[in-house]
Scaffold this motif. Structure first.
Motif, PDB file in Angstrom:
ATOM      1  N   CYS A 140     -13.766   2.429   6.229  1.00  0.00           N
ATOM      2  CA  CYS A 140     -13.254   2.759   7.555  1.00  0.00           C
ATOM      3  C   CYS A 140     -12.539   1.551   8.166  1.00  0.00           C
ATOM      4  CB  CYS A 140     -14.400   3.222   8.449  1.00  0.00           C
ATOM      5  SG  CYS A 140     -13.889   3.788  10.089  1.00  0.00           S
ATOM      6  N   ALA A 141     -13.178   0.379   8.087  1.00  0.00           N
ATOM      7  CA  ALA A 141     -12.582  -0.833   8.652  1.00  0.00           C
ATOM      8  C   ALA A 141     -11.247  -1.158   7.989  1.00  0.00           C
ATOM      9  CB  ALA A 141     -13.549  -2.005   8.503  1.00  0.00           C
ATOM     10  N   ARG A 142     -11.198  -1.057   6.675  1.00  0.00           N
ATOM     11  CA  ARG A 142      -9.949  -1.329   5.951  1.00  0.00           C
ATOM     12  C   ARG A 142      -8.840  -0.394   6.420  1.00  0.00           C
ATOM     13  NH1 ARG A 142      -6.036  -3.879   2.634  1.00  0.00           N
ATOM     14  NH2 ARG A 142      -4.917  -2.217   1.545  1.00  0.00           N
ATOM     15  N   THR A 143      -9.144   0.885   6.549  1.00  0.00           N
ATOM     16  CA  THR A 143      -8.122   1.854   6.935  1.00  0.00           C
ATOM     17  C   THR A 143      -7.684   1.644   8.377  1.00  0.00           C
ATOM     18  OG1 THR A 143      -9.185   3.386   5.393  1.00  0.00           O
ATOM     19  CG2 THR A 143      -7.492   4.293   6.839  1.00  0.00           C
ATOM     20  N   LEU A 144      -8.611   1.337   9.269  1.00  0.00           N
ATOM     21  CA  LEU A 144      -8.238   1.021  10.644  1.00  0.00           C
ATOM     22  C   LEU A 144      -7.280  -0.162  10.694  1.00  0.00           C
ATOM     23  CD1 LEU A 144     -11.700   1.445  12.402  1.00  0.00           C
ATOM     24  CD2 LEU A 144      -9.649   2.805  12.898  1.00  0.00           C
ATOM     25  N   GLN A 145      -7.558  -1.199   9.901  1.00  0.00           N
ATOM     26  CA  GLN A 145      -6.669  -2.360   9.884  1.00  0.00           C
ATOM     27  C   GLN A 145      -5.313  -2.019   9.274  1.00  0.00           C
ATOM     28  OE1 GLN A 145      -8.827  -5.653   8.124  1.00  0.00           O
ATOM     29  NE2 GLN A 145      -9.896  -6.072  10.039  1.00  0.00           N
ATOM     30  N   GLN A 146      -5.288  -1.079   8.345  1.00  0.00           N
ATOM     31  CA  GLN A 146      -4.014  -0.614   7.804  1.00  0.00           C
ATOM     32  C   GLN A 146      -3.148  -0.015   8.907  1.00  0.00           C
ATOM     33  OE1 GLN A 146      -3.590  -1.997   4.689  1.00  0.00           O
ATOM     34  NE2 GLN A 146      -3.140  -0.040   3.711  1.00  0.00           N
ATOM     35  N   TYR A 147      -3.800   0.602   9.886  1.00  0.00           N
ATOM     36  CA  TYR A 147      -3.089   1.192  11.021  1.00  0.00           C
ATOM     37  C   TYR A 147      -2.856   0.183  12.148  1.00  0.00           C
ATOM     38  CZ  TYR A 147      -3.659   5.983   9.242  1.00  0.00           C
ATOM     39  OH  TYR A 147      -3.597   7.141   8.501  1.00  0.00           O
ATOM     40  N   GLY A 148      -3.287  -1.036  11.963  1.00  0.00           N
ATOM     41  CA  GLY A 148      -3.069  -2.065  12.978  1.00  0.00           C
ATOM     42  C   GLY A 148      -4.052  -2.022  14.126  1.00  0.00           C
ATOM     43  N   LEU A 149      -5.217  -1.403  13.926  1.00  0.00           N
ATOM     44  CA  LEU A 149      -6.205  -1.273  14.993  1.00  0.00           C
ATOM     45  C   LEU A 149      -7.275  -2.355  14.899  1.00  0.00           C
ATOM     46  CD1 LEU A 149      -6.560   2.603  14.888  1.00  0.00           C
ATOM     47  CD2 LEU A 149      -5.352   1.247  16.598  1.00  0.00           C
ATOM     48  N   ARG A 150      -7.864  -2.682  16.044  1.00  0.00           N
ATOM     49  CA  ARG A 150      -8.861  -3.751  16.119  1.00  0.00           C
ATOM     50  C   ARG A 150     -10.242  -3.215  15.758  1.00  0.00           C
ATOM     51  NH1 ARG A 150      -8.421  -5.645  22.075  1.00  0.00           N
ATOM     52  NH2 ARG A 150      -7.760  -3.471  22.344  1.00  0.00           N
ATOM     53  N   VAL A 151     -10.931  -3.895  14.839  1.00  0.00           N
ATOM     54  CA  VAL A 151     -12.245  -3.451  14.410  1.00  0.00           C
ATOM     55  C   VAL A 151     -13.089  -4.660  14.020  1.00  0.00           C
ATOM     56  CG1 VAL A 151     -11.426  -3.108  12.029  1.00  0.00           C
ATOM     57  CG2 VAL A 151     -13.507  -1.929  12.815  1.00  0.00           C
ATOM     58  N   THR A 152     -14.381  -4.571  14.338  1.00  0.00           N
ATOM     59  CA  THR A 152     -15.357  -5.566  13.915  1.00  0.00           C
ATOM     60  C   THR A 152     -16.513  -4.842  13.252  1.00  0.00           C
ATOM     61  OG1 THR A 152     -14.792  -7.002  15.783  1.00  0.00           O
ATOM     62  CG2 THR A 152     -16.861  -7.455  14.633  1.00  0.00           C
ATOM     63  N   VAL A 153     -16.967  -5.372  12.122  1.00  0.00           N
ATOM     64  CA  VAL A 153     -18.100  -4.801  11.398  1.00  0.00           C
ATOM     65  C   VAL A 153     -19.304  -5.707  11.595  1.00  0.00           C
ATOM     66  CG1 VAL A 153     -18.986  -4.057   9.150  1.00  0.00           C
ATOM     67  CG2 VAL A 153     -16.539  -3.807   9.671  1.00  0.00           C
ATOM     68  N   PHE A 154     -20.417  -5.127  12.010  1.00  0.00           N
ATOM     69  CA  PHE A 154     -21.652  -5.885  12.220  1.00  0.00           C
ATOM     70  C   PHE A 154     -22.657  -5.509  11.126  1.00  0.00           C
ATOM     71  CE2 PHE A 154     -19.648  -5.535  16.373  1.00  0.00           C
ATOM     72  CZ  PHE A 154     -19.697  -6.850  16.817  1.00  0.00           C
ATOM     73  N   GLU A 155     -23.180  -6.526  10.444  1.00  0.00           N
ATOM     74  CA  GLU A 155     -24.078  -6.297   9.317  1.00  0.00           C
ATOM     75  C   GLU A 155     -25.343  -7.148   9.461  1.00  0.00           C
ATOM     76  OE1 GLU A 155     -26.204  -5.436   6.321  1.00  0.00           O
ATOM     77  OE2 GLU A 155     -24.371  -4.262   6.633  1.00  0.00           O
ATOM     78  N   ARG A 156     -26.493  -6.513   9.225  1.00  0.00           N
ATOM     79  CA  ARG A 156     -27.755  -7.233   9.358  1.00  0.00           C
ATOM     80  C   ARG A 156     -27.975  -8.236   8.232  1.00  0.00           C
ATOM     81  NH1 ARG A 156     -32.305  -5.278  10.345  1.00  0.00           N
ATOM     82  NH2 ARG A 156     -31.553  -3.503  11.540  1.00  0.00           N
ATOM     83  N   GLU A 157     -27.425  -7.993   7.047  1.00  0.00           N
ATOM     84  CA  GLU A 157     -27.605  -8.938   5.942  1.00  0.00           C
ATOM     85  C   GLU A 157     -26.946 -10.272   6.283  1.00  0.00           C
ATOM     86  OE1 GLU A 157     -26.114  -7.121   2.407  1.00  0.00           O
ATOM     87  OE2 GLU A 157     -27.454  -5.401   2.565  1.00  0.00           O
ATOM     88  N   PRO A 158     -27.529 -11.381   5.827  1.00  0.00           N
ATOM     89  CA  PRO A 158     -26.981 -12.690   6.197  1.00  0.00           C
ATOM     90  C   PRO A 158     -25.679 -13.053   5.499  1.00  0.00           C
ATOM     91  CG  PRO A 158     -28.892 -12.946   4.766  1.00  0.00           C
ATOM     92  CD  PRO A 158     -28.821 -11.497   5.125  1.00  0.00           C
ATOM     93  N   SER A 159     -25.394 -12.416   4.350  1.00  0.00           N
ATOM     94  CA  SER A 159     -24.162 -12.719   3.631  1.00  0.00           C
ATOM     95  C   SER A 159     -23.840 -11.576   2.691  1.00  0.00           C
ATOM     96  CB  SER A 159     -24.300 -14.021   2.825  1.00  0.00           C
ATOM     97  OG  SER A 159     -25.170 -13.826   1.721  1.00  0.00           O
ATOM     98  N   ALA A 160     -22.646 -11.630   2.104  1.00  0.00           N
ATOM     99  CA  ALA A 160     -22.214 -10.561   1.211  1.00  0.00           C
ATOM    100  C   ALA A 160     -23.046 -10.498  -0.060  1.00  0.00           C
ATOM    101  CB  ALA A 160     -20.742 -10.755   0.861  1.00  0.00           C
ATOM    102  N   ARG A 161     -23.658 -11.593  -0.450  1.00  0.00           N
ATOM    103  CA  ARG A 161     -24.394 -11.647  -1.717  1.00  0.00           C
ATOM    104  C   ARG A 161     -25.898 -11.845  -1.519  1.00  0.00           C
ATOM    105  NH1 ARG A 161     -19.451 -13.893  -2.386  1.00  0.00           N
ATOM    106  NH2 ARG A 161     -18.194 -13.124  -4.136  1.00  0.00           N
ATOM    107  N   SER A 162     -26.404 -11.461  -0.380  1.00  0.00           N
ATOM    108  CA  SER A 162     -27.818 -11.707  -0.095  1.00  0.00           C
ATOM    109  C   SER A 162     -28.745 -10.755  -0.837  1.00  0.00           C
ATOM    110  CB  SER A 162     -28.080 -11.613   1.410  1.00  0.00           C
ATOM    111  OG  SER A 162     -27.764 -10.325   1.896  1.00  0.00           O
ATOM    112  N   ARG A 163     -28.236  -9.632  -1.310  1.00  0.00           N
ATOM    113  CA  ARG A 163     -29.068  -8.717  -2.098  1.00  0.00           C
ATOM    114  C   ARG A 163     -28.196  -7.924  -3.057  1.00  0.00           C
ATOM    115  NH1 ARG A 163     -28.945  -3.291  -0.968  1.00  0.00           N
ATOM    116  NH2 ARG A 163     -27.942  -2.659   0.977  1.00  0.00           N
ATOM    117  N   SER A 164     -28.840  -7.370  -4.086  1.00  0.00           N
ATOM    118  CA  SER A 164     -28.144  -6.521  -5.041  1.00  0.00           C
ATOM    119  C   SER A 164     -27.643  -5.264  -4.335  1.00  0.00           C
ATOM    120  CB  SER A 164     -29.092  -6.132  -6.176  1.00  0.00           C
ATOM    121  OG  SER A 164     -28.527  -5.130  -6.988  1.00  0.00           O
TER     122      SER A 164
END
Length: 388
Positions: free
Chosen positions: A20-44
């Protein structure tokens, strides 16, 4: 025409929220994604995923289909069904045209592809959401676990089964299906366990008897995930006196459950490298819906949680692109959300019913015809799409 809207928040950096975020940015819209995990590689990120018509359509809308094809493994669609006692091959699927059906990709690879496609800083890691509410000026206020809050034109709950956003729209909570998967894994299987590599083939292996199933899935890099599936009370491990920190005790318990099965199949458990993880299966009610609330909506498992056959992941991605497109093509954000919900709610209900049919097939002793199940699923989804 692309509409101009205020900032949008997506809660959850799974593949649905990121699509969803990628597609919104394709349309030039402002979006922020909030994630509880501390990093992209914190878990499998889980096992491999086959991209159906729905998932591939989402990637085309997100402008990432070529990048996906560079990583995908069409050969991973091979399915080998074995007799649990004799170990004989009783079912074998090799897709006639693997490039256009449902090629496989590691979930972690797909998530990485989506993350790399976003503008720097789009995802805020270590920011668990607590709840959301409407405020007087028509915006949605997102509350975080640390007590802070931020206001947005829209908050999208893409935060999975135990969504913190869903309670603002619905009282529904996931229910235990009565089935559990216990996951383990093997590494470098082609070199260290060539006999198991041959047994599995290029994709997946399944054997089942009396509601108990052993499933092995190849991932990239010689990694194999192994699942033992069975019916049991939610607290089965407590009743059995098992501690999942004691891998050998869990291994012995599972091998005892499969007593009498072919020795080659049991080698998947005997030789596993990883520990064991219990994954009880939960679902939302088939046809889950909610009363529309301006500025707040859901996608993926937060909206329609299903058993883990890959159906939900594909739909989550399609939900993401459909929501982004609705936002971009409506001048009024509330009209966009209504149009999106009118699209995804019947589609999710149809997919959940098809998934229930697949559950019956998966848990019976009959041979699984995955291609037929996938065709049935896609037909039900197409039937649920509104005309025009």
């Amino acid at each position: 025409m692309t509409s101009a809207h205020g900032p949008i928040a997506i809660v959850g950096a799974g593949i649905g929220g990121l699509t969803c975020a990628r597609t919104l940015q394709q349309y030039g819209l402002r979006v922020t994604v909030f994630e509880r995990e501390p990093s992209a590689r914190s878990r499998s990120q889980g096992s491999m995923l086959d991209l159906h018509d729905t998932g591939q359509a989402a990637l085309r809308a997100a402008g990432l289909v070529e990048e996906f094809r560079a990583l995908a493994r069409p050969e991973g669609q091979e399915l080998r069904g074995l007799d649990p006692v004799t170990g004989e091959l009783v079912h074998h699927e090799l897709p006639a045209d693997a490039t256009v059906s449902a090629p496989e990709i590691d979930r972690g690879q797909l998530r990485g592809l989506l993350l790399d496609s976003l503008a720097p800083g789009t995802v805020r890691w270590g920011r668990p959401a607590a709840s959301v509410s409407r405020v007087g000026d028509g915006t949605a206020r997102l509350y975080f676990a640390d007590g802070t809050s931020e206001d947005f034109a829209m908050v999208v709950g893409a935060d999975g089964a135990w969504s913190r956003i869903r309670p603002a729209l619905s009282e529904a909570t996931p229910a235990y299906t009565g089935r559990t998967l216990v996951e383990t894994s093997l590494d470098d299987v082609d070199t260290r366990h060539p006999e198991l590599a041959h047994l599995i083939g290029n994709g997946s292996l399944v054997a089942k008897s009396a509601g108990t199933m052993l499933w092995a899935q190849r991932n990239s890099g010689g990694h194999v995930r192994v699942y033992t599936g069975f019916e049991a009370p939610h607290d089965w491990h407590i009743r059995a006196g098992l501690d999942f920190e004691d891998s050998e005790a869990v291994r012995a318990h599972l091998l005892g459950m499969l007593d009498g099965w072919h020795d080659g199949l049991l080698g998947l458990l005997r030789n596993s490298d990883g520990g064991f993880v219990s994954r009880p299966q939960h679902v939302l009610p088939v046809g889950h819906t909610w009363t529309h609330v301006p500025g707040i909506t859901l996608l993926g498992d937060a909206a329609h949680l299903m058993p883990p056959y890959g159906i939900g992941a594909n739909l989550a991605m399609l939900d993401g692109t459909d929501l982004a497109t609705a936002i971009a093509t409506h001048d009024d954000l509330d009209q966009a959300a209504r149009a999106y919900e009118n699209l995804i709610l019947p589609r999710g209900a149809a997919a959940a019913r098809a998934c229930a049919d697949m559950t019956t097939s998966m848990t019976s002793d009959t041979v699984i015809d995955v291609d037929a199940a996938r065709r049935h699923l896609n037909e039900k989804i197409r039937e649920a799409q509104p005309a025009g």
